[in-house]
Motif scaffolding. Structure first.
Motif, PDB file in Angstrom:
ATOM      1  N   SER A 202       0.841  -1.203   0.000  1.00 56.22           N
ATOM      2  CA  SER A 202       0.000   0.000   0.000  1.00 56.22           C
ATOM      3  C   SER A 202       0.876   1.254   0.000  1.00 56.22           C
ATOM      4  N   LEU A 203       0.365   2.317  -0.635  1.00 52.24           N
ATOM      5  CA  LEU A 203       1.041   3.606  -0.611  1.00 52.24           C
ATOM      6  C   LEU A 203       0.487   4.444   0.532  1.00 52.24           C
ATOM      7  N   LEU A 204       1.344   5.261   1.135  1.00 46.87           N
ATOM      8  CA  LEU A 204       0.928   6.125   2.226  1.00 46.87           C
ATOM      9  C   LEU A 204       0.874   7.574   1.761  1.00 46.87           C
ATOM     10  N   VAL A 205      -0.173   8.277   2.191  1.00 48.57           N
ATOM     11  CA  VAL A 205      -0.301   9.713   1.936  1.00 48.57           C
ATOM     12  C   VAL A 205      -0.321  10.436   3.277  1.00 48.57           C
ATOM     13  N   ALA A 206       0.577  11.398   3.451  1.00 42.20           N
ATOM     14  CA  ALA A 206       0.568  12.242   4.647  1.00 42.20           C
ATOM     15  C   ALA A 206      -0.292  13.462   4.359  1.00 42.20           C
ATOM     16  N   GLN A 207      -1.362  13.618   5.126  1.00 39.98           N
ATOM     17  CA  GLN A 207      -2.283  14.733   4.919  1.00 39.98           C
ATOM     18  C   GLN A 207      -1.964  15.884   5.871  1.00 39.98           C
ATOM     19  N   GLY A 208      -2.395  17.080   5.492  1.00 40.71           N
ATOM     20  CA  GLY A 208      -2.271  18.228   6.384  1.00 40.71           C
ATOM     21  C   GLY A 208      -0.871  18.776   6.495  1.00 40.71           C
ATOM     22  N   ILE A 209      -0.051  18.643   5.447  1.00 40.61           N
ATOM     23  CA  ILE A 209       1.317  19.165   5.488  1.00 40.61           C
ATOM     24  C   ILE A 209       1.277  20.694   5.469  1.00 40.61           C
ATOM     25  N   GLU A 210       1.958  21.300   6.447  1.00 40.08           N
ATOM     26  CA  GLU A 210       1.939  22.759   6.554  1.00 40.08           C
ATOM     27  C   GLU A 210       3.316  23.399   6.444  1.00 40.08           C
ATOM     28  N   ASP A 211       4.385  22.618   6.624  1.00 41.74           N
ATOM     29  CA  ASP A 211       5.730  23.183   6.457  1.00 41.74           C
ATOM     30  C   ASP A 211       6.696  22.090   6.023  1.00 41.74           C
ATOM     31  N   GLU A 212       7.842  22.508   5.477  1.00 39.55           N
ATOM     32  CA  GLU A 212       8.758  21.549   4.869  1.00 39.55           C
ATOM     33  C   GLU A 212       9.463  20.665   5.891  1.00 39.55           C
ATOM     34  N   SER A 213       9.544  21.101   7.152  1.00 35.76           N
ATOM     35  CA  SER A 213      10.199  20.273   8.168  1.00 35.76           C
ATOM     36  C   SER A 213       9.441  18.959   8.356  1.00 35.76           C
ATOM     37  N   GLN A 214       8.112  18.977   8.157  1.00 32.02           N
ATOM     38  CA  GLN A 214       7.314  17.757   8.282  1.00 32.02           C
ATOM     39  C   GLN A 214       7.691  16.749   7.206  1.00 32.02           C
ATOM     40  N   ILE A 215       8.002  17.243   6.009  1.00 29.11           N
ATOM     41  CA  ILE A 215       8.281  16.352   4.882  1.00 29.11           C
ATOM     42  C   ILE A 215       9.546  15.539   5.128  1.00 29.11           C
ATOM     43  N   SER A 216      10.647  16.223   5.474  1.00 26.48           N
ATOM     44  CA  SER A 216      11.910  15.510   5.677  1.00 26.48           C
ATOM     45  C   SER A 216      11.802  14.500   6.807  1.00 26.48           C
ATOM     46  N   MET A 217      11.006  14.823   7.839  1.00 22.21           N
ATOM     47  CA  MET A 217      10.826  13.896   8.951  1.00 22.21           C
ATOM     48  C   MET A 217       9.982  12.693   8.538  1.00 22.21           C
ATOM     49  N   LEU A 218       8.898  12.952   7.796  1.00 26.33           N
ATOM     50  CA  LEU A 218       7.971  11.886   7.437  1.00 26.33           C
ATOM     51  C   LEU A 218       8.550  10.929   6.405  1.00 26.33           C
ATOM     52  N   MET A 219       9.491  11.390   5.585  1.00 30.52           N
ATOM     53  CA  MET A 219      10.091  10.497   4.596  1.00 30.52           C
ATOM     54  C   MET A 219      10.876   9.363   5.252  1.00 30.52           C
ATOM     55  N   GLU A 220      11.265   9.563   6.509  1.00 27.38           N
ATOM     56  CA  GLU A 220      11.944   8.498   7.250  1.00 27.38           C
ATOM     57  C   GLU A 220      10.998   7.327   7.522  1.00 27.38           C
ATOM     58  N   PHE A 221       9.677   7.567   7.400  1.00 28.42           N
ATOM     59  CA  PHE A 221       8.678   6.524   7.628  1.00 28.42           C
ATOM     60  C   PHE A 221       8.216   5.898   6.303  1.00 28.42           C
ATOM     61  N   HIS A 222       8.980   6.113   5.228  1.00 27.61           N
ATOM     62  CA  HIS A 222       8.675   5.536   3.907  1.00 27.61           C
ATOM     63  C   HIS A 222       7.358   6.062   3.343  1.00 27.61           C
ATOM     64  N   ILE A 223       7.018   7.304   3.648  1.00 27.04           N
ATOM     65  CA  ILE A 223       5.818   7.918   3.084  1.00 27.04           C
ATOM     66  C   ILE A 223       6.167   8.497   1.715  1.00 27.04           C
ATOM     67  N   GLU A 224       5.387   8.099   0.709  1.00 22.42           N
ATOM     68  CA  GLU A 224       5.698   8.476  -0.676  1.00 22.42           C
ATOM     69  C   GLU A 224       4.960   9.715  -1.145  1.00 22.42           C
ATOM     70  N   LEU A 225       3.749   9.955  -0.596  1.00 22.84           N
ATOM     71  CA  LEU A 225       2.881  10.994  -1.133  1.00 22.84           C
ATOM     72  C   LEU A 225       2.480  11.980  -0.037  1.00 22.84           C
ATOM     73  N   PHE A 226       2.312  13.254  -0.452  1.00 24.81           N
ATOM     74  CA  PHE A 226       2.034  14.312   0.508  1.00 24.81           C
ATOM     75  C   PHE A 226       0.907  15.215  -0.006  1.00 24.81           C
ATOM     76  N   GLN A 227       0.173  15.781   0.943  1.00 23.09           N
ATOM     77  CA  GLN A 227      -0.960  16.639   0.598  1.00 23.09           C
ATOM     78  C   GLN A 227      -1.144  17.668   1.700  1.00 23.09           C
ATOM     79  N   GLY A 228      -1.408  18.920   1.332  1.00 26.87           N
ATOM     80  CA  GLY A 228      -1.650  19.928   2.355  1.00 26.87           C
ATOM     81  C   GLY A 228      -1.537  21.340   1.827  1.00 26.87           C
ATOM     82  N   TYR A 229      -1.844  22.291   2.686  1.00 27.74           N
ATOM     83  CA  TYR A 229      -1.832  23.702   2.309  1.00 27.74           C
ATOM     84  C   TYR A 229      -0.423  24.198   2.026  1.00 27.74           C
ATOM     85  N   PHE A 230       0.603  23.489   2.506  1.00 31.86           N
ATOM     86  CA  PHE A 230       1.978  23.886   2.194  1.00 31.86           C
ATOM     87  C   PHE A 230       2.209  23.891   0.686  1.00 31.86           C
TER      88      PHE A 230
END
Length: 301
Positions: A202-230
């Motif tokens: 399954s692919l994971l989508v991280a919702q509610g991304i608001e700043d770039e610091s969240q992205i670099s941290m979440l990629m450590e959890f093998h999250i491929e897709l991102f969505q949010g107001y950022f």
């Protein structure tokens, strides 16, 4: 499209592949407008469904929302056939789909969009029986649709639902995403979801991304897709945002350089550990030799 005195609209928010620096799809969000000569009032999907629920027409509203989302997506799809449409499906459609089994397929056919382009989002926070859920997912997978679980978190979810739905995509609850940076429990829950996704594909989508610091941290959890107001808020039209693509490429380069630096630091640390272990082993051998020598001298005397 109208629903009583409300004008229904659909806004689209991009879903981003950070690794590929591209938009892979758009989620459709229902919006409403109530307009008179005196006032103009904008309503969220929640407002509209609360209104429809009072008159017992939640099913009709969700059907109208799905039809509107697919029909509006048609013009965008004709220009880019590599993007996907994410459509919210409420428990009302899940529970009554057998009355109109090919309803969503008919909407897609009218818009000249293949079923394989549409991803049906089942909200994990909504209550629906396992039996209805299994029938709906099985049938729509047979028709070529993909299934996603929306707002997934351990608080509302259980593994039985994952086993029933067997989702192609898991959209992680924004509350869990926001708590990961400073909450041990949230990190462990996300680790659990990530391991499950790795094993099932399954692919994971991280919702509610608001700043770039969240992205670099979440990629450590093998999250491929991102969505949010950022990246972008939901908007009435879909357009290729060149500024967002430049921003993505810069962030990707920055992440890769930070990743390389981290690997180098880890390598230096491991080298130090190896040298320390080597020194410890040599000292242990030397001490053993000294003890043996002293023991021999004592035995000889």
């Amino acid at each position: 499209m109208k629903f009583d005195d409300f004008i229904l609209e659909v806004h689209f928010q991009p879903i981003i592949s950070f690794h590929q620096s591209t938009i892979v799809g758009y989620e459709a969000f229902l919006r409403g407008i109530y307009q008179t000569e005196e006032i103009t009032k904008y309503l969220s999907a929640e407002d509209l469904f609360n209104y429809a629920k009072e008159s017992g027409r939640s099913l009709q509203l969700n059907v109208a929302a799905v039809k509107l989302a697919i029909s509006k997506f048609e013009s965008f799809y004709q220009f880019n056939k590599n993007i996907y449409l994410f459509v919210k499906i409420t428990n009302y459609i899940v529970e009554h789909f057998q009355e109109r089994i090919n309803l969503i397929s008919a909407f897609a056919s009218q818009a000249n969009i293949p079923n394989s382009t549409i991803i049906l989002e089942i909200d994990d926070e909504e209550s629906v029986s396992d039996e209805y859920l299994q029938r709906f997912c099985t049938k729509h997978k047979e028709l070529g649709f993909s299934i996603a679980i929306d707002n997934y978190s351990i608080e509302h979810s259980n593994y039985r639902r994952l086993l029933i739905v067997k989702p192609y995509i898991i959209k992680i609850c924004r509350t869990l995403i926001h708590n990961v940076s400073d909450d041990f429990y949230s990190r462990e829950v996300l680790n659990l979801i990530s391991r499950w996704a790795d094993k099932t594909g399954s692919l994971l989508v991280a919702q509610g991304i608001e700043d770039e610091s969240q992205i670099s941290m979440l990629m450590e959890f093998h999250i491929e897709l991102f969505q949010g107001y950022f990246f972008n808020p939901p908007q009435k039209s879909i357009s290729k945002n060149s500024d967002m693509m430049v921003q993505l490429n810069m962030m990707r380069s920055l992440y890769q350089s930070e990743r390389v630096k981290k690997l180098r630091d880890q390598k230096r640390y491991l080298t130090k550990i190896k040298l320390a272990m080597k020194y410890f082993i040599e000292e242990t051998k030397l001490e053993t030799w000294r003890l043996q020598k002293n023991r021999n001298l004592f035995t000889q005397t």
